[in-house]
Design a protein around this motif. Structure first.
Motif, mmCIF file in Angstrom:
data_model
loop_
_atom_site.group_PDB
_atom_site.id
_atom_site.type_symbol
_atom_site.label_atom_id
_atom_site.label_comp_id
_atom_site.label_asym_id
_atom_site.label_seq_id
_atom_site.Cartn_x
_atom_site.Cartn_y
_atom_site.Cartn_z
ATOM 1 N N GLU A 59 0.950 -0.954 -0.333
ATOM 2 C CA GLU A 59 0.249 -0.020 0.105
ATOM 3 C C GLU A 59 0.948 1.342 -0.182
ATOM 4 N N LEU A 60 1.954 1.137 1.184
ATOM 5 C CA LEU A 60 3.142 2.534 1.044
ATOM 6 C C LEU A 60 3.702 2.741 -0.586
ATOM 7 N N LEU A 61 3.521 1.494 -1.734
ATOM 8 C CA LEU A 61 4.419 1.954 -2.399
ATOM 9 C C LEU A 61 3.055 2.483 -3.136
ATOM 10 N N ALA A 62 2.016 1.893 -3.473
ATOM 11 C CA ALA A 62 1.005 2.679 -4.591
ATOM 12 C C ALA A 62 0.803 3.357 -3.892
ATOM 13 N N ALA A 63 0.981 3.878 -2.670
ATOM 14 C CA ALA A 63 0.748 5.134 -3.136
ATOM 15 C C ALA A 63 1.641 5.915 -3.120
ATOM 16 N N GLY A 64 2.687 6.127 -2.518
ATOM 17 C CA GLY A 64 4.026 7.199 -3.408
ATOM 18 C C GLY A 64 3.703 6.984 -5.072
ATOM 19 N N MET A 65 3.476 6.295 -5.498
ATOM 20 C CA MET A 65 3.867 6.840 -6.664
ATOM 21 C C MET A 65 2.927 8.282 -7.018
ATOM 22 N N ASP A 66 1.580 8.057 -6.106
ATOM 23 C CA ASP A 66 0.548 9.483 -6.724
ATOM 24 C C ASP A 66 1.139 10.518 -5.779
ATOM 25 N N GLY A 67 1.552 10.801 -4.558
ATOM 26 C CA GLY A 67 1.382 11.792 -3.309
ATOM 27 C C GLY A 67 3.120 10.673 -2.602
ATOM 28 N N PRO A 68 2.854 11.910 -2.470
ATOM 29 C CA PRO A 68 4.342 12.031 -0.686
ATOM 30 C C PRO A 68 3.634 10.060 0.520
ATOM 31 N N ASP A 82 8.116 10.491 -14.200
ATOM 32 C CA ASP A 82 7.833 8.671 -14.912
ATOM 33 C C ASP A 82 9.250 8.522 -14.225
ATOM 34 N N ARG A 83 9.007 9.269 -12.153
ATOM 35 C CA ARG A 83 10.593 8.465 -11.670
ATOM 36 C C ARG A 83 9.397 8.757 -10.265
ATOM 37 N N THR A 84 9.739 8.035 -9.623
ATOM 38 C CA THR A 84 9.691 7.670 -7.918
ATOM 39 C C THR A 84 10.901 7.195 -7.310
ATOM 40 N N VAL A 85 10.469 7.957 -6.112
ATOM 41 C CA VAL A 85 11.950 8.104 -5.351
ATOM 42 C C VAL A 85 11.773 7.315 -3.761
ATOM 43 N N LEU A 86 11.884 6.492 -3.628
ATOM 44 C CA LEU A 86 12.162 5.851 -2.507
ATOM 45 C C LEU A 86 13.674 5.858 -1.334
ATOM 46 N N GLU A 103 7.862 0.676 -14.599
ATOM 47 C CA GLU A 103 8.252 -0.449 -13.794
ATOM 48 C C GLU A 103 7.419 -0.864 -12.426
ATOM 49 N N LEU A 104 7.374 -0.088 -11.302
ATOM 50 C CA LEU A 104 6.238 0.020 -10.395
ATOM 51 C C LEU A 104 5.076 -0.721 -10.687
ATOM 52 N N ARG A 105 4.878 0.453 -11.416
ATOM 53 C CA ARG A 105 3.215 0.281 -11.482
ATOM 54 C C ARG A 105 2.844 -1.085 -12.601
ATOM 55 N N ARG A 106 3.913 -1.734 -12.792
ATOM 56 C CA ARG A 106 4.245 -3.228 -13.227
ATOM 57 C C ARG A 106 4.210 -3.802 -12.478
ATOM 58 N N PHE A 107 4.915 -3.791 -11.392
ATOM 59 C CA PHE A 107 5.074 -4.901 -10.443
ATOM 60 C C PHE A 107 3.798 -5.100 -9.614
#
Length: 138
Positions: A59-68, A82-86, A103-107
């Motif tokens: 859930e954290l990964l999914a939420a973090g792609m759209d907002g902090p 086109d990038r996500t920061v972890l 890549e994260l969305r595909r996963f």
């Protein structure tokens, strides 16, 4: 039988140097632990010379792609279009990596195909978890 999803991604380590170093990483999802995602960095890519892995919520990964998202050891946020920061916070410091959002969305799509959001409870083995928690069979 449980099928595990593994996907290699190219992460770019954010450092004080002007050039970001590209390093391999592996995302892993196991329906036996339906709420978690694991991201591992191989030994040659770490300062310690051993594999380093972080587990955090799907859930954290999914939420973090759209907002902090996140306030603890793992934080995720979008970066550009086109990038996500972890961000991985540890006593030794903070490691920040950029991963292509696609890549994260595909996963996550593959993981959600196996275990739809909201159905995670159906994949939990509560008897086994309770036995493990209590130290094995009595």
């Amino acid at each position: 039988m449980s099928t595990v999803i593994q996907q290699s991604v190219q992460a770019r380590m954010v450092a004080s140097a002007p050039r970001m170093e590209t390093l391999p990483a592996t995302l892993r999802y196991d329906p036996k632990d339906p709420f978690a995602v694991r991201m591992a960095f191989p030994a040659p890519a770490t300062l310690e010379g051993t594999e380093v892995a972080w587990e955090f919520s799907r859930e954290l990964l999914a939420a973090g792609m759209d907002g902090p998202a996140g306030v603890g050891d793992v934080r995720v946020r979008p970066f550009g279009y086109d990038r996500t920061v972890l961000e991985f916070h540890a006593a030794e410091g903070i490691a920040m990596v950029h991963v292509r959002t696609a890549e994260l969305r595909r996963f996550l799509e593959r993981a959600q195909g196996m275990v739809p959001v909201g159905d995670e409870h159906r994949f939990l083995d509560l008897d086994r978890s309770l036995t493990d928690l209590l130290g094995g069979p009595c």
